[in-house]
Structures are given as C-alpha cells and as structure tokens.
Design a protein around this motif. Sequence first.
Motif, PDB file in Angstrom:
ATOM      1  N   CYS A 141       0.869  -1.178   0.000  1.00  0.00           N
ATOM      2  CA  CYS A 141       0.000   0.000   0.000  1.00  0.00           C
ATOM      3  C   CYS A 141       0.904   1.227   0.000  1.00  0.00           C
ATOM      4  N   HIS A 142       0.716   2.116  -0.971  1.00  0.00           N
ATOM      5  CA  HIS A 142       1.613   3.267  -1.112  1.00  0.00           C
ATOM      6  C   HIS A 142       1.650   4.140   0.138  1.00  0.00           C
ATOM      7  N   SER A 143       0.581   4.140   0.934  1.00  0.00           N
ATOM      8  CA  SER A 143       0.548   5.008   2.111  1.00  0.00           C
ATOM      9  C   SER A 143       1.508   4.537   3.199  1.00  0.00           C
ATOM     10  N   MET A 144       1.992   3.312   3.103  1.00  0.00           N
ATOM     11  CA  MET A 144       2.885   2.762   4.117  1.00  0.00           C
ATOM     12  C   MET A 144       4.353   2.793   3.706  1.00  0.00           C
ATOM     13  N   GLN A 145       4.670   3.366   2.562  1.00  0.00           N
ATOM     14  CA  GLN A 145       6.028   3.281   2.050  1.00  0.00           C
ATOM     15  C   GLN A 145       7.061   3.899   2.994  1.00  0.00           C
ATOM     16  N   VAL A 146       6.744   5.025   3.608  1.00  0.00           N
ATOM     17  CA  VAL A 146       7.689   5.659   4.542  1.00  0.00           C
ATOM     18  C   VAL A 146       7.948   4.735   5.730  1.00  0.00           C
ATOM     19  N   GLN A 147       6.885   4.124   6.259  1.00  0.00           N
ATOM     20  CA  GLN A 147       7.051   3.226   7.401  1.00  0.00           C
ATOM     21  C   GLN A 147       7.873   1.998   7.024  1.00  0.00           C
ATOM     22  N   VAL A 148       7.642   1.452   5.846  1.00  0.00           N
ATOM     23  CA  VAL A 148       8.407   0.285   5.402  1.00  0.00           C
ATOM     24  C   VAL A 148       9.870   0.666   5.186  1.00  0.00           C
ATOM     25  N   ASP A 149      10.114   1.790   4.541  1.00  0.00           N
ATOM     26  CA  ASP A 149      11.494   2.225   4.300  1.00  0.00           C
ATOM     27  C   ASP A 149      12.259   2.423   5.605  1.00  0.00           C
ATOM     28  N   THR A 150      11.630   3.064   6.583  1.00  0.00           N
ATOM     29  CA  THR A 150      12.329   3.300   7.848  1.00  0.00           C
ATOM     30  C   THR A 150      12.537   1.992   8.607  1.00  0.00           C
ATOM     31  N   TYR A 151      11.555   1.088   8.546  1.00  0.00           N
ATOM     32  CA  TYR A 151      11.704  -0.228   9.178  1.00  0.00           C
ATOM     33  C   TYR A 151      12.873  -0.985   8.543  1.00  0.00           C
ATOM     34  N   MET A 152      12.981  -0.938   7.216  1.00  0.00           N
ATOM     35  CA  MET A 152      14.029  -1.680   6.519  1.00  0.00           C
ATOM     36  C   MET A 152      15.436  -1.183   6.865  1.00  0.00           C
ATOM     37  N   HIS A 153      15.542   0.028   7.412  1.00  0.00           N
ATOM     38  CA  HIS A 153      16.840   0.566   7.832  1.00  0.00           C
ATOM     39  C   HIS A 153      16.997   0.562   9.345  1.00  0.00           C
ATOM     40  N   SER A 154      16.138  -0.171  10.045  1.00  0.00           N
ATOM     41  CA  SER A 154      16.196  -0.203  11.500  1.00  0.00           C
ATOM     42  C   SER A 154      16.813  -1.512  11.984  1.00  0.00           C
ATOM     43  N   ILE A 199      -7.710   6.873   2.897  1.00  0.00           N
ATOM     44  CA  ILE A 199      -6.520   6.680   3.738  1.00  0.00           C
ATOM     45  C   ILE A 199      -6.210   8.012   4.418  1.00  0.00           C
ATOM     46  N   PRO A 200      -6.042   8.004   5.741  1.00  0.00           N
ATOM     47  CA  PRO A 200      -5.736   9.271   6.408  1.00  0.00           C
ATOM     48  C   PRO A 200      -4.394   9.828   5.943  1.00  0.00           C
ATOM     49  N   ARG A 201      -4.297  11.139   5.903  1.00  0.00           N
ATOM     50  CA  ARG A 201      -3.040  11.790   5.505  1.00  0.00           C
ATOM     51  C   ARG A 201      -1.900  11.380   6.418  1.00  0.00           C
ATOM     52  N   GLU A 202      -2.186  11.320   7.692  1.00  0.00           N
ATOM     53  CA  GLU A 202      -1.188  10.918   8.678  1.00  0.00           C
ATOM     54  C   GLU A 202      -1.696   9.682   9.398  1.00  0.00           C
ATOM     55  N   ILE A 203      -0.912   8.626   9.377  1.00  0.00           N
ATOM     56  CA  ILE A 203      -1.297   7.389  10.046  1.00  0.00           C
ATOM     57  C   ILE A 203      -0.968   7.533  11.531  1.00  0.00           C
ATOM     58  N   ARG A 204      -2.003   7.378  12.364  1.00  0.00           N
ATOM     59  CA  ARG A 204      -1.839   7.551  13.807  1.00  0.00           C
ATOM     60  C   ARG A 204      -2.266   6.279  14.526  1.00  0.00           C
ATOM     61  N   THR A 205      -1.714   6.052  15.684  1.00  0.00           N
ATOM     62  CA  THR A 205      -2.072   4.876  16.465  1.00  0.00           C
ATOM     63  C   THR A 205      -3.337   5.137  17.278  1.00  0.00           C
ATOM     64  N   THR A 206      -4.160   4.111  17.395  1.00  0.00           N
ATOM     65  CA  THR A 206      -5.341   4.188  18.246  1.00  0.00           C
ATOM     66  C   THR A 206      -4.923   3.830  19.664  1.00  0.00           C
ATOM     67  N   GLU A 207      -5.810   4.034  20.607  1.00  0.00           N
ATOM     68  CA  GLU A 207      -5.498   3.655  21.994  1.00  0.00           C
ATOM     69  C   GLU A 207      -5.245   2.150  22.100  1.00  0.00           C
ATOM     70  N   LEU A 208      -6.034   1.360  21.370  1.00  0.00           N
ATOM     71  CA  LEU A 208      -5.836  -0.089  21.393  1.00  0.00           C
ATOM     72  C   LEU A 208      -4.483  -0.460  20.796  1.00  0.00           C
ATOM     73  N   SER A 209      -4.114   0.155  19.676  1.00  0.00           N
ATOM     74  CA  SER A 209      -2.827  -0.192  19.072  1.00  0.00           C
ATOM     75  C   SER A 209      -1.654   0.288  19.929  1.00  0.00           C
TER      76      SER A 209
END
Length: 142
Positions: free
Chosen positions: A38-51, A91-101
């Motif tokens: 999903c294109h909206s997750m690309q930043v998160q995947v890229d940063t994870y791949m360098h962690s 898809i929200p502009r900014e992906i945010r965590t819910t209280e449950l997550s």
Amino acid sequence: MRKIFKWGAILVGLGFAMMLLTRLPALGLEEASFCGRCHSMQVQVDTYMHSPHREVANCGDCHDPHGLVTGGAYAAYTGTRDLYRVVTNTIPREIRTTELSKRVLQDNCLRCHQDIMKEIGDTSRDQGKHCFHCHQEIVHEK
C-alpha cells in the motif's frame, strides 16, 4: 430453524478459519513486503528496513497481539479496515495509532525486551509514557 443455525455455524467457522489464516507465516501477511504494497505505508516500510528491528521482528511482531486468536482477530480487523480505506480512497493523511494499538505496541515492547523491562517496569502505567514515545525513531521516523 436448523438450517439457519447450520449456515450460521458454517459462516462463523469460516470466519474463524479466515481469521487464523492471518497468522500463518507462509502467507507473509506480517512481513514488510506485504505491508508495503500500500503506497501510504512506504515511509514506514522504508524506515523499518533501515532499522535494527528488521533483523529480529516483522511488522506483526510489533503491531499485532501475540495470541493465536487475539492476534488473528486483531490482524483481521485492522487488515479489513486498511483494505476498506485503500478501496474507498479514504486513507488518512497521517497514520496515527489508536489507543488499542498503543496498548498492543507497549505489550510487545515489554514482551520482547522483558530482560531490561523487569528492572524498569511498564513505563505507561500511572499516566506514564509508552516505550515508543521516546524510542519511535528506532523503527519509524516521527
């Protein structure tokens, strides 16, 4: 009435089986390669791949509960929600965590890092901060 009960039981059984399928490692549904489709997750995947976490944990290890049923149900719920957002282009502009997550993430930090957390304790108790408030950039940029 028996026919309705029979079909209801079949649907519940199929739903439960589908939910458990989200936990099969062979399907790769918890891997960055799947999450990154999903294109909206690309930043998160890229940063994870360098962690440093990429060597020891996949996306599901941090973002899903670890119980078979609870993890499967949660993954099915969030996956369905995310698929709906992609299909409806909401898809929200900014992906945010819910209280449950936030609770799921904190529980997984405590589980994986239990050796040091035995000394520190759960940092989120009594209105404290979750681990990822201070350590977010270890895996994902803010």
